[in-house]
Design an enzyme around this catalytic site. Structure first.
Site, mmCIF file in Angstrom:
data_model
loop_
_atom_site.group_PDB
_atom_site.id
_atom_site.type_symbol
_atom_site.label_atom_id
_atom_site.label_comp_id
_atom_site.label_asym_id
_atom_site.label_seq_id
_atom_site.Cartn_x
_atom_site.Cartn_y
_atom_site.Cartn_z
ATOM 1 C CE LYS A 197 -3.028 2.119 4.777
ATOM 2 N NZ LYS A 197 -2.592 1.574 3.850
ATOM 3 C CB SER A 223 -1.027 -0.017 1.197
ATOM 4 O OG SER A 223 -0.377 0.310 2.390
#
Length: 168
Positions: free
Chosen positions: A75, A34
């Site tokens: 993230k 990701s």
């Protein structure tokens, strides 16, 4: 008595290491794709647990409940408290002003904060996304993230050795 002092010194060292890892900094491993192309699967990083402030584009570890299981997600912070976040035509807009994301070259589908039911990010919440926007479980799906779920800020890469250094 000499043996006791020697054992005590080892105990002090072990306690200091445990306290340091618990409250100040600890290694983390990127799990998945990701954050490609900037962070790779199995990359070993240092998480600093005491950042004074969180800024746009900081890379953080979020401990979030996903399908009844707590997971640590790596993230990037995009939206800060008090801001409106929108992606349109593959561009990021914060409070209707375009903000350049020069660290990625992937397409981001159109998105606006209103689709999550907010006009702006509330105090003590953040909007986070993965750099690999097509393969990231992030605020676009999970919603905005409360500050208490942010474990800390990634500050250093340890491994693989070609990534060794400070994270910007």
């Amino acid at each position: 008595m000499k043996k006791f002092k020697e054992i005590l010194s080892y105990v002090i060292i072990i306690v200091a290491i445990v306290l340091f890892r618990t409250f100040i900094a600890t290694p983390v491993i990127v799990d998945g794709d990701s954050m490609l192309p900037n962070l790779k699967d199995n990359q070993v990083m240092i998480l600093y647990k005491l950042p004074k402030e969180l800024r746009r584009f900081d890379i953080v570890v979020v401990e979030h409940k996903v399908k009844d299981k707590k997971e640590n997600l790596v993230k990037r912070i995009i939206g800060l408290p008090g801001e409106d976040v929108e992606y349109k035509n593959n561009k990021l807009y914060i409070n209707d002003k375009e903000v350049e994301e020069d660290f990625i070259d992937v397409k981001t589908n159109d998105f606006n904060l209103a689709s999550l039911g907010y006009l702006e990010i509330p105090d003590n919440y953040y909007f986070v996304v993965g750099d690999n926007r097509g393969d990231s479980l992030d605020s676009r799906v999970l919603g905005i993230i409360p500050k208490e779920e942010i474990e800390g800020k990634i500050i250093f890469s340890l491994f693989p050795f070609n990534t060794f250094g400070v994270i910007k």
